[in-house]
Design a protein around this motif. Structure first.
Motif, mmCIF file in Angstrom:
data_model
loop_
_atom_site.group_PDB
_atom_site.id
_atom_site.type_symbol
_atom_site.label_atom_id
_atom_site.label_comp_id
_atom_site.label_asym_id
_atom_site.label_seq_id
_atom_site.Cartn_x
_atom_site.Cartn_y
_atom_site.Cartn_z
ATOM 1 N N GLY A 45 0.803 -1.211 0.000
ATOM 2 C CA GLY A 45 0.000 0.000 0.000
ATOM 3 C C GLY A 45 0.837 1.263 0.000
ATOM 4 O O GLY A 45 0.660 2.143 -0.853
ATOM 5 N N ILE A 46 1.773 1.353 0.944
ATOM 6 C CA ILE A 46 2.648 2.532 1.007
ATOM 7 C C ILE A 46 3.525 2.612 -0.234
ATOM 8 O O ILE A 46 3.720 3.687 -0.817
ATOM 9 C CB ILE A 46 3.523 2.477 2.279
ATOM 10 N N GLY A 47 4.063 1.465 -0.657
ATOM 11 C CA GLY A 47 4.919 1.444 -1.839
ATOM 12 C C GLY A 47 4.196 1.898 -3.086
ATOM 13 O O GLY A 47 4.782 2.556 -3.958
ATOM 14 N N SER A 48 2.905 1.569 -3.203
ATOM 15 C CA SER A 48 2.120 2.001 -4.359
ATOM 16 C C SER A 48 2.009 3.522 -4.416
ATOM 17 O O SER A 48 2.185 4.137 -5.473
ATOM 18 C CB SER A 48 0.721 1.378 -4.312
ATOM 19 N N ILE A 49 1.713 4.120 -3.272
ATOM 20 C CA ILE A 49 1.583 5.582 -3.223
ATOM 21 C C ILE A 49 2.916 6.257 -3.515
ATOM 22 O O ILE A 49 2.992 7.201 -4.313
ATOM 23 C CB ILE A 49 1.034 6.013 -1.851
ATOM 24 N N ILE A 50 3.988 5.776 -2.871
ATOM 25 C CA ILE A 50 5.299 6.380 -3.084
ATOM 26 C C ILE A 50 5.738 6.219 -4.527
ATOM 27 O O ILE A 50 6.315 7.143 -5.128
ATOM 28 C CB ILE A 50 6.343 5.743 -2.131
ATOM 29 N N SER A 51 5.458 5.068 -5.119
ATOM 30 C CA SER A 51 5.856 4.822 -6.506
ATOM 31 C C SER A 51 5.173 5.791 -7.460
ATOM 32 O O SER A 51 5.806 6.323 -8.382
ATOM 33 C CB SER A 51 5.514 3.377 -6.901
ATOM 34 N N VAL A 52 3.880 6.013 -7.247
ATOM 35 C CA VAL A 52 3.156 6.950 -8.104
ATOM 36 C C VAL A 52 3.683 8.372 -7.912
ATOM 37 O O VAL A 52 3.821 9.135 -8.876
ATOM 38 C CB VAL A 52 1.644 6.878 -7.810
ATOM 39 N N MET A 53 4.011 8.730 -6.686
ATOM 40 C CA MET A 53 4.554 10.070 -6.428
ATOM 41 C C MET A 53 5.890 10.273 -7.137
ATOM 42 O O MET A 53 6.179 11.365 -7.627
ATOM 43 C CB MET A 53 4.703 10.287 -4.919
ATOM 44 N N THR A 54 6.698 9.217 -7.209
ATOM 45 C CA THR A 54 8.001 9.362 -7.870
ATOM 46 C C THR A 54 7.865 9.490 -9.378
ATOM 47 O O THR A 54 8.800 9.945 -10.038
ATOM 48 C CB THR A 54 8.921 8.174 -7.547
ATOM 49 N N THR A 55 6.727 9.071 -9.949
ATOM 50 C CA THR A 55 6.545 9.253 -11.392
ATOM 51 C C THR A 55 6.450 10.730 -11.751
ATOM 52 O O THR A 55 6.825 11.135 -12.852
ATOM 53 C CB THR A 55 5.265 8.541 -11.872
ATOM 54 N N VAL A 56 5.949 11.519 -10.815
ATOM 55 C CA VAL A 56 5.814 12.957 -11.046
ATOM 56 C C VAL A 56 7.013 13.719 -10.482
ATOM 57 O O VAL A 56 7.491 14.691 -11.079
ATOM 58 C CB VAL A 56 4.510 13.477 -10.403
ATOM 59 N N LEU A 57 7.514 13.258 -9.329
ATOM 60 C CA LEU A 57 8.616 13.944 -8.655
ATOM 61 C C LEU A 57 9.670 12.912 -8.259
ATOM 62 O O LEU A 57 9.639 12.378 -7.146
ATOM 63 C CB LEU A 57 8.091 14.677 -7.424
ATOM 64 N N PRO A 58 10.614 12.597 -9.157
ATOM 65 C CA PRO A 58 11.591 11.525 -8.892
ATOM 66 C C PRO A 58 12.415 11.728 -7.627
ATOM 67 O O PRO A 58 12.834 10.747 -7.009
ATOM 68 C CB PRO A 58 12.485 11.557 -10.144
ATOM 69 N N ILE A 59 12.629 12.976 -7.219
ATOM 70 C CA ILE A 59 13.445 13.230 -6.031
ATOM 71 C C ILE A 59 12.790 12.662 -4.784
ATOM 72 O O ILE A 59 13.461 12.431 -3.765
ATOM 73 C CB ILE A 59 13.674 14.751 -5.860
ATOM 74 N N PHE A 60 11.495 12.390 -4.867
ATOM 75 C CA PHE A 60 10.793 11.900 -3.688
ATOM 76 C C PHE A 60 11.285 10.527 -3.264
ATOM 77 O O PHE A 60 11.140 10.160 -2.101
ATOM 78 C CB PHE A 60 9.284 11.862 -3.930
ATOM 79 N N VAL A 61 11.883 9.771 -4.191
ATOM 80 C CA VAL A 61 12.399 8.458 -3.808
ATOM 81 C C VAL A 61 13.542 8.606 -2.810
ATOM 82 O O VAL A 61 13.713 7.789 -1.904
ATOM 83 C CB VAL A 61 12.848 7.655 -5.050
ATOM 84 N N THR A 62 14.333 9.684 -2.959
ATOM 85 C CA THR A 62 15.401 9.969 -2.004
ATOM 86 C C THR A 62 14.827 10.415 -0.668
ATOM 87 O O THR A 62 15.305 10.006 0.401
ATOM 88 C CB THR A 62 16.337 11.056 -2.559
ATOM 89 N N VAL A 63 13.787 11.238 -0.732
ATOM 90 C CA VAL A 63 13.119 11.681 0.495
ATOM 91 C C VAL A 63 12.568 10.482 1.257
ATOM 92 O O VAL A 63 12.722 10.379 2.479
ATOM 93 C CB VAL A 63 11.989 12.674 0.173
#
Length: 247
Positions: A144-162
């Protein structure tokens, strides 16, 4: 999704599918380093007869959650070029990587079981069925969390580092290195709203019959994980176009 899985297995380590086995060694090494450090520090087991089993019951669900959710986020960045094929969907990439991480997690559990048994330490829980349910709940939460984070990184790749930095806070606050129910209520109750704490508490109540379940809410962690998964799936419907526009 099968093509994405095979590509990940072949390209991630040594350009060979068998290199995927290395994936299981990273969390295995991570887990045993933490367990041995706690043992060398002379920390006794608050419950049970062996500190490695007690801390392992907390560290395993915590690191399983972190590895699955974090590498789901990385999957988009590492496989973005595959989205140029119309047949490939974001969910194929995200859940293809999630499948590999889950399989790696089960392999890691097998190795842990073998190593502890060879050391003369019994890793068998008091309630095996609840231990299985706790691990599956952890996987649901990670998806569940990974799905949300993955979609967020499609728009803002830096979020994977965050998010990678945030996992440090998840680890420290998960309760895997301390007994959350023994803390004062003004600390323990707010911590219990962290669904990862619930996964750790669930696993420990399964391992130790006399472990307090006063903070455990199984319905909460299942509802939280399911809701996050639903949000992630809904958000994915609109993310591919946003990512291609951003690219």
């Amino acid at each position: 999704m099968s093509a994405v899985i095979l590509r990940d297995m072949r390209t991630r380590f040594f350009n060979h599918g068998l290199g995927f086995l290395v994936q299981s060694l990273w969390p295995l090494t991570h887990i045993f380093v933490l367990l041995f450090l706690n043992t060398l520090m002379g920390r006794s087991a608050p419950y049970g007869s062996n500190p490695m089993v007690f801390f392992g019951a907390g560290v395993v669900p915590t690191l399983s959650f972190i590895y699955i959710s974090r590498f789901m986020a990385y999957s988009i960045i590492l496989n973005k070029n595959m989205l140029s094929f119309p047949i490939v969907r974001i969910t194929d990439i995200i859940y293809g990587r999630a499948f590999l991480e889950i399989i790696a997690g089960f392999i890691t559990l097998f190795f842990i079981w073998v190593i502890l048994t060879s050391m003369g330490i019994s890793p068998y829980p008091d309630d095996p069925l609840q231990a299985v349910f706790a691990y599956l709940a952890t996987i649901l939460l990670a998806l569940g969390i990974g799905s949300i984070i993955s979609v967020m990184t499609t728009v803002l790749p830096i979020f994977v580092t965050v998010y990678a930095l945030m996992t440090i806070l998840f680890y420290l606050s998960s309760g895997c290195l301390f007994v959350t129910p023994n803390l004062p209520d003004q600390i323990a109750i707010p911590l219990s709203y962290n669904p990862l704490v619930q996964c750790v508490e669930w696993m420990r109540t399964a391992y130790f019959e006399n472990y307090s379940d006063r903070l455990l809410d199984r319905e909460y962690v299942l509802s939280f994980g399911g809701l996050c998964l639903l949000i992630g799936l809904l958000a994915e419907k609109y993310s591919k176009r946003l990512m291609l526009d951003a690219g």
